[in-house]
Design a protein around this motif. Structure first.
Motif, PDB file in Angstrom:
ATOM      1  N   CYS A 204       0.819  -1.217   0.000  1.00  0.00           N
ATOM      2  CA  CYS A 204       0.000   0.000   0.000  1.00  0.00           C
ATOM      3  C   CYS A 204       0.853   1.267   0.000  1.00  0.00           C
ATOM      4  O   CYS A 204       1.832   1.378   0.750  1.00  0.00           O
ATOM      5  N   SER A 206       2.376   4.689   0.801  1.00  0.00           N
ATOM      6  CA  SER A 206       2.608   5.274   2.121  1.00  0.00           C
ATOM      7  C   SER A 206       2.897   6.776   2.089  1.00  0.00           C
ATOM      8  O   SER A 206       3.108   7.380   3.152  1.00  0.00           O
ATOM      9  N   ALA A 209       1.038   8.980   4.567  1.00  0.00           N
ATOM     10  CA  ALA A 209       0.564   8.307   5.779  1.00  0.00           C
ATOM     11  C   ALA A 209       0.732   9.150   7.036  1.00  0.00           C
ATOM     12  O   ALA A 209       0.028   8.942   8.024  1.00  0.00           O
ATOM     13  N   PRO A 398       3.917  -1.857   3.771  1.00  0.00           N
ATOM     14  CA  PRO A 398       3.885  -0.489   3.272  1.00  0.00           C
ATOM     15  C   PRO A 398       4.961  -0.279   2.199  1.00  0.00           C
ATOM     16  O   PRO A 398       6.096  -0.741   2.338  1.00  0.00           O
ATOM     17  N   HIS A 405       7.366   7.542   6.411  1.00  0.00           N
ATOM     18  CA  HIS A 405       6.068   7.249   5.806  1.00  0.00           C
ATOM     19  C   HIS A 405       5.714   5.773   5.964  1.00  0.00           C
ATOM     20  O   HIS A 405       4.564   5.427   6.267  1.00  0.00           O
ATOM     21  N   LEU A 406       6.712   4.896   5.749  1.00  0.00           N
ATOM     22  CA  LEU A 406       6.459   3.460   5.885  1.00  0.00           C
ATOM     23  C   LEU A 406       6.039   3.120   7.313  1.00  0.00           C
ATOM     24  O   LEU A 406       5.093   2.351   7.538  1.00  0.00           O
ATOM     25  N   ASN A 409       2.499   4.340   8.033  1.00  0.00           N
ATOM     26  CA  ASN A 409       1.519   3.490   7.356  1.00  0.00           C
ATOM     27  C   ASN A 409       1.350   2.167   8.102  1.00  0.00           C
ATOM     28  O   ASN A 409       0.230   1.666   8.274  1.00  0.00           O
TER      29      ASN A 409
END
Length: 562
Positions: A204, A206, A209, A398, A405-406, A409
């Protein structure tokens, strides 16, 4: 939540019935998105994009994924699935097809049109298969279903990939704009159906996020653009990504409403907007677009220029305008410049440098920091929570983002009930195996940066870039010396020359005796080989420069023996 370790070795052979996921780009960075899936000895690639260089990579044009882990298996690749037409997802395709031109490309109409135009410049005629949302294609061992997603470019697709190992869903880049300009919604009903079927592993997006709430609708920008156009007394220059068709459509609509004509500036902008218009994705009233060469025929208050350079790229049209070296367009007081994009992390300094340059020449610069002229193409935290509650993935990985960001997420996935031991935070090159319904990190393959510099691909190394940075920051010093090949005694020199070091040539008289002394001592000890003498001279001059000036220029001794 699992995470990679530096000590990871090469992954073992994939067990029968397992599915391996190997990201070769896009994890820990914004760009260079590429994921390799392996099942039953066959490979499927999802996206193959580029990363744009930052300031510490001088002279580099593009950064590619490292193909070394699949180079010996190009015949095993069933297809390359392209989720959408942005450069960070399709830009490296020509470099992979140079190695095997007949790998099939699978994508939507606009995505394939953009990549085919790019491949034409590389003189590659690809095999392509056009798909649309709702289509289902068997690509070798991989049963692929394509789902409509909303993004900042039309025709974006997510892909659901079925194998006997399980159902994997790759979102590509997406958001959930409920009022998209083209009326094409992210197909939540399809994702809900896949959730009911059972998503064994979800990859998904990220990128957003960390951002709370929901992304504002794209159409909110139209009102702001209308206000800016209404106040502008002279030319309007809009900088955007060359593939952001939705944003350009809004500019086209605003120009038409305010009685202005549009000229596209820059090769990629002209090419992409021509493709979008020909395929019906960009709707332009007759006579609105003119050639940039006809600008002088129109009053300034009737002109809109649309160009590239919203990220401060040094060779893009907007940067050249800011530097006063664009061959056609010169910024004058009263011009309005609109930067209709967000800042990609790492580009901040370059963008603000362009803004300052434009402001210096009298332009009124409108950007995301002072007006709502951009909304993101990526789902924010609120949308991702909503999405996970619909899909209920059993395992989550992620992708597409920097580490922060990962991680954000992954935490969103955990909040919606994905078990912590089934959330995999990986990085480029880390292999993740889906076996018996559980995703685990299994090893790591090479996934470093491959630099494109002019026509050179992969020849520039980190050592070369370090040398370039030193030359740019500290300058260089060259020392020339001729010695007798038999005795090692100095025949001529030493002479010293410098560029960019900030050290006066006269000051080097202090170090010349030190060079003579070390060479003479070496000759007495029987050390007369030129390479060894060069090393001694480099250390001697380097220590003197460091002790005297606290500087570290590049030092290049040249010793010739006669």
């Amino acid at each position: 939540m699992s995470h990679p370790h530096p000590e990871l070795g090469a992954p073992p052979s994939l067990p029968e019935g397992g599915l391996r996921v190997t990201p070769l780009g896009g994890l820990g960075e914004i760009g260079r998105n590429m994921t390799v899936l392996e099942y039953g000895g066959r490979l499927l690639i999802v996206d193959c994009g580029v990363l744009f260089p930052e300031e510490e990579q001088p002279g580099v044009d593009l950064i590619l994924p490292d193909f070394s882990s699949i180079r010996e298996r190009l015949d095993d690749i069933d297809a390359i699935v392209l989720t959408h037409g942005h450069e960070d997802h399709i830009g490296a395709v020509p470099y992979l097809l140079r190695e095997k031109p007949d790998i099939p490309l699978i994508g939507s109409k606009l995505t394939l049109a953009l990549i085919e135009a790019k491949l034409q410049e590389h003189r590659i005629r690809p095999y392509t298969l056009e798909v649309k949302e709702g289509d289902r294609e068997l690509l070798g061992r991989f049963d692929c279903e394509f789902i409509a997603v909303n993004h900042s470019i039309p025709d974006a697709l997510a892909v659901a990939i079925r194998t006997p190992a399980g159902l994997l869903v790759h979102t590509g880049d997406f958001k959930m704009d409920q009022l998209p300009l083209d009326g094409r919604l992210t197909d939540l009903r399809a994702f809900a159906r896949l959730g009911e079927e059972g998503i064994d592993l979800m990859l998904c997006d990220s990128t957003n996020a960390e951002v709370p709430g929901f992304v504002a609708p794209e159409r909110d920008i139209s009102t702001v653009l209308g206000q800016v156009f209404g106040k502008a007394g002279k030319r309007i220059i809009v900088a955007s990504f060359a593939s952001h068709v939705h944003r350009i459509q809004q500019v086209v609509d605003a120009a038409h409403e305010h009685g202005r004509r549009i000229a596209f500036v820059g090769r990629s902008m002209v090419r992409n907007m021509g493709i979008a218009r020909d395929l019906g994705y960009l709707k332009v009233p007759a006579g609105l677009v003119i050639d940039v060469k006809r600008l002088d025929d129109l009053p300034e208050e009737q002109v809109v220029l649309v160009c590239t350079g919203s990220q401060g790229e040094p060779m893009a049209a907007l940067s050249r305008m800011a530097n006063r070296d664009h061959h056609q367009i010169r910024i004058v007081p009263g011009d309005t410049v609109i930067l209709a994009s967000s800042l990609i992390p790492g580009n901040e300094n370059a963008v603000y440098r362009v803004i300052n340059g434009l402001t210096r020449w009298g332009a009124n610069v409108v950007h995301k920091g002072n007006a709502k002229v951009h909304v993101s193409g990526h789902a924010s935290a609120g949308e991702l929570l909503y999405f996970y509650n619909i899909c209920r993935p059993k395992n989550l990985m992620p992708v597409h983002g920097e580490w922060r960001h990962l991680r954000a997420n992954a935490e969103l996935g955990a909040l919606t009930g994905v078990p912590a031991d089934r959330i995999v935070i990986a990085e480029d090159g880390v292999t993740v195996d889906l076996i018996d319904g559980k995703a685990r990190i299994s090893g790591k393959v090479q996934a470093g940066y491959v630099y494109v510099d002019g026509l050179s691909v992969g020849d520039v190394t980190e050592a070369n870039l370090k040398d370039r940075r030193i030359l740019g920051d500290e300058g260089f010093i060259s020392i020339f010396l001729v010695v007798d090949s038999a005795t090692g005694k100095i025949v001529s020199g030493p002479s010293i020359h410098t560029r960019g070091s900030g050290i006066d040539d006269a000051d080097f008289g202090l170090v010349l005796p030190k060079v003579q002394e070390v060479v003479t001592a070496s000759a007495q000890n029987g050390v007369v080989e030129p390479h060894q003498l060069q090393q001694l001279i480099r250390r001697t001059v380097g220590k003197w420069v460091s002790d005297t000036y606290r500087r570290r220029p590049m030092i290049m001794p040249v010793v010739m023996d006669v």
